[in-house]
Design a protein around this motif. Structure first.
Motif, PDB file in Angstrom:
ATOM      1  N   GLY A  69       0.822  -1.206   0.000  1.00  0.00           N
ATOM      2  CA  GLY A  69       0.000   0.000   0.000  1.00  0.00           C
ATOM      3  C   GLY A  69       0.858   1.258   0.000  1.00  0.00           C
ATOM      4  O   GLY A  69       0.506   2.267  -0.610  1.00  0.00           O
ATOM      5  N   ASN A  70       2.001   1.181   0.683  1.00  0.00           N
ATOM      6  CA  ASN A  70       2.929   2.317   0.717  1.00  0.00           C
ATOM      7  C   ASN A  70       3.738   2.437  -0.572  1.00  0.00           C
ATOM      8  O   ASN A  70       4.447   3.437  -0.761  1.00  0.00           O
ATOM      9  N   ALA A  71       3.653   1.431  -1.424  1.00  0.00           N
ATOM     10  CA  ALA A  71       4.399   1.491  -2.685  1.00  0.00           C
ATOM     11  C   ALA A  71       3.982   2.710  -3.496  1.00  0.00           C
ATOM     12  O   ALA A  71       4.826   3.399  -4.092  1.00  0.00           O
ATOM     13  N   ALA A  72       2.676   2.995  -3.501  1.00  0.00           N
ATOM     14  CA  ALA A  72       2.188   4.166  -4.245  1.00  0.00           C
ATOM     15  C   ALA A  72       2.803   5.440  -3.704  1.00  0.00           C
ATOM     16  O   ALA A  72       3.293   6.284  -4.465  1.00  0.00           O
ATOM     17  N   GLU A  73       2.812   5.590  -2.370  1.00  0.00           N
ATOM     18  CA  GLU A  73       3.370   6.792  -1.764  1.00  0.00           C
ATOM     19  C   GLU A  73       4.871   6.901  -2.001  1.00  0.00           C
ATOM     20  O   GLU A  73       5.391   7.991  -2.262  1.00  0.00           O
ATOM     21  N   LEU A  74       5.575   5.777  -1.884  1.00  0.00           N
ATOM     22  CA  LEU A  74       7.018   5.792  -2.088  1.00  0.00           C
ATOM     23  C   LEU A  74       7.363   6.179  -3.521  1.00  0.00           C
ATOM     24  O   LEU A  74       8.264   6.995  -3.757  1.00  0.00           O
ATOM     25  N   ILE A  75       6.636   5.604  -4.464  1.00  0.00           N
ATOM     26  CA  ILE A  75       6.913   5.897  -5.873  1.00  0.00           C
ATOM     27  C   ILE A  75       6.609   7.360  -6.186  1.00  0.00           C
ATOM     28  O   ILE A  75       7.389   8.046  -6.860  1.00  0.00           O
ATOM     29  N   ILE A  76       5.450   7.853  -5.690  1.00  0.00           N
ATOM     30  CA  ILE A  76       5.121   9.268  -5.887  1.00  0.00           C
ATOM     31  C   ILE A  76       6.214  10.142  -5.299  1.00  0.00           C
ATOM     32  O   ILE A  76       6.681  11.107  -5.925  1.00  0.00           O
ATOM     33  N   ALA A  77       6.662   9.814  -4.075  1.00  0.00           N
ATOM     34  CA  ALA A  77       7.669  10.626  -3.388  1.00  0.00           C
ATOM     35  C   ALA A  77       9.008  10.613  -4.117  1.00  0.00           C
ATOM     36  O   ALA A  77       9.704  11.634  -4.166  1.00  0.00           O
ATOM     37  N   ILE A  78       9.387   9.479  -4.694  1.00  0.00           N
ATOM     38  CA  ILE A  78      10.658   9.416  -5.437  1.00  0.00           C
ATOM     39  C   ILE A  78      10.623  10.357  -6.638  1.00  0.00           C
ATOM     40  O   ILE A  78      11.596  11.060  -6.921  1.00  0.00           O
ATOM     41  N   PHE A  79       9.492  10.400  -7.341  1.00  0.00           N
ATOM     42  CA  PHE A  79       9.368  11.323  -8.469  1.00  0.00           C
ATOM     43  C   PHE A  79       9.395  12.774  -7.989  1.00  0.00           C
ATOM     44  O   PHE A  79       9.946  13.648  -8.667  1.00  0.00           O
ATOM     45  N   LEU A  80       8.798  13.037  -6.829  1.00  0.00           N
ATOM     46  CA  LEU A  80       8.844  14.387  -6.264  1.00  0.00           C
ATOM     47  C   LEU A  80      10.273  14.769  -5.874  1.00  0.00           C
ATOM     48  O   LEU A  80      10.703  15.911  -6.075  1.00  0.00           O
ATOM     49  N   VAL A  81      11.006  13.822  -5.298  1.00  0.00           N
ATOM     50  CA  VAL A  81      12.410  14.064  -4.930  1.00  0.00           C
ATOM     51  C   VAL A  81      13.224  14.368  -6.178  1.00  0.00           C
ATOM     52  O   VAL A  81      14.032  15.296  -6.205  1.00  0.00           O
TER      53      VAL A  81
END
Length: 353
Positions: A69-81
């Motif tokens: 479930g956190n995969a979505a947040e992690l992936i979004i955050a990596i693109f933001l970083v």
């Protein structure tokens, strides 16, 4: 929703989101379509993890659901970083933590409590979760205090951020060893008897794993399309990056946890629901946030671990009330409503920033 209809809508929204991104439909249209798509993809991810957890039991199943479930947040955050939007990344981390502790846990406890007068889960697990949540507050609060009051140089800030990131990852890995291996029996859920709870899995074990991988890949694509719209979207409507990151992105990214945790709580599997909600918050604070700091070093300037005072206050308040409600290993609908009230208070406050 009928499974065939769900898959049809999922496929249509995924394809439409890609077309909107590459054909440049316009920022607002792209954002709305991508947000809807990621909700369905997150639901697919949640369903796949629930099916996998059928073969693994409540605790491991809850952990898998929280992780994927956190995969979505992690992936979004990596693109933001990668885009250098560090403030939005920190806001999304804050939103994920408070969203899971207040909204996901609150909705699960509320709706589960309306169906069952009192629900119980392992009190020792609740105690350990509370200690880990306090560790998260300390780890995120200390850098903000020292770096701001002692006026650390950029080099010292980077060194402190990377050091704490490494420590948190080690602490999280040790927690997994402790809870999943050495003390697995001690922390087992009080209601658990058999891994499948007498229910049929949605899919076979092989199909469930394949769908889990597919959902994660789809999440990566839709996340990138969503992130590409954020800068223009926030500027167009005058929203602060803090509000977009802490609430909008967090709610979209938490969709998998929302659906799965509430559904499990209403089946009287509050242990798994707590594992998803609280476990997801701990995973964000002790693993995802540190990983993002380490990942940022590969894209350019290192993102520091300094959160703003309002972000730290929101995390501390969320941890305080979640700890207070879960410490005795029992929950009821009224406690769930209290968690949601705190979430609404914070949401209005962040909106007005």
């Amino acid at each position: 929703m009928n499974q065939k209809l769900f898959f049809l809508l999922l496929a249509c929204l995924f394809v439409l989101s890609g077309v909107a991104h590459y054909a440049h439909f316009g920022t607002v249209a792209e954002f709305i379509i991508s947000a809807l798509a990621i909700l369905f993809v997150a639901g697919f991810l949640g369903k796949a993890t629930e099916s996998v957890s059928h073969y693994a039991g409540q605790r491991l199943g809850g952990f898998l659901n929280a992780t994927f479930g956190n995969a979505a947040e992690l992936i979004i955050a990596i693109f933001l970083v990668r885009a250098g939007l560090f403030d939005m990344v920190k806001a999304s981390i804050t939103g994920s933590i408070i969203g899971n502790l207040l909204l996901v846990l609150g909705a699960s406890v509320l709706l589960g409590g309306l169906k069952y007068k009192e629900q119980r889960f392992n009190v020792q697990l609740a105690s350990h979760n509370s200690s880990l949540m306090i560790l998260a507050v300390i780890a995120l609060g200390i850098p903000a205090i020292f770096i701001s009051t002692q006026h650390f140089s950029a080099h010292k800030s980077e060194l402190l951020s990377l050091t704490i990131a490494g420590i948190l990852i080690v602490a999280y890995v040790l927690w997994l060893i402790f809870s999943m291996i050495t003390h697995k029996d001690v922390l087992a859920d009080v209601e658990e008897t058999t891994p499948d709870h007498g229910e049929e899995a949605a899919w076979s074990k092989t199909t469930s794993v394949l769908f889990l991988v597919l959902a994660t890949v789809m999440t990566a694509f839709v996340s990138e399309w969503l992130v590409s719209t954020l800068h223009t979207f926030t500027a167009k409507f005058g929203f602060s990056e803090v509000f977009i990151g802490a609430f909008l992105i967090a709610i979209v990214g938490n969709a998998a946890e929302h659906s799965a945790a509430v559904m499990l709580a209403m089946k009287n599997k509050i242990g798994a629901a707590v594992e998803i909600a609280v476990g997801s918050s701990l995973q964000i604070a002790l693993f995802v946030a540190p990983v993002l700091i380490l990942v940022s070093t590969f894209f350019g300037p290192t993102m520091d671990i300094v959160f703003s005072p309002i972000e730290l206050a929101a995390i501390a308040v969320s941890v305080f009330i979640a700890k207070s409600i879960s410490k005795d290993g029992t929950t009821n609908w009224y406690e769930g409503s209290l968690l949601i009230f705190v979430y609404i208070i914070l949401g209005i406050s962040f909106y007005l920033v």
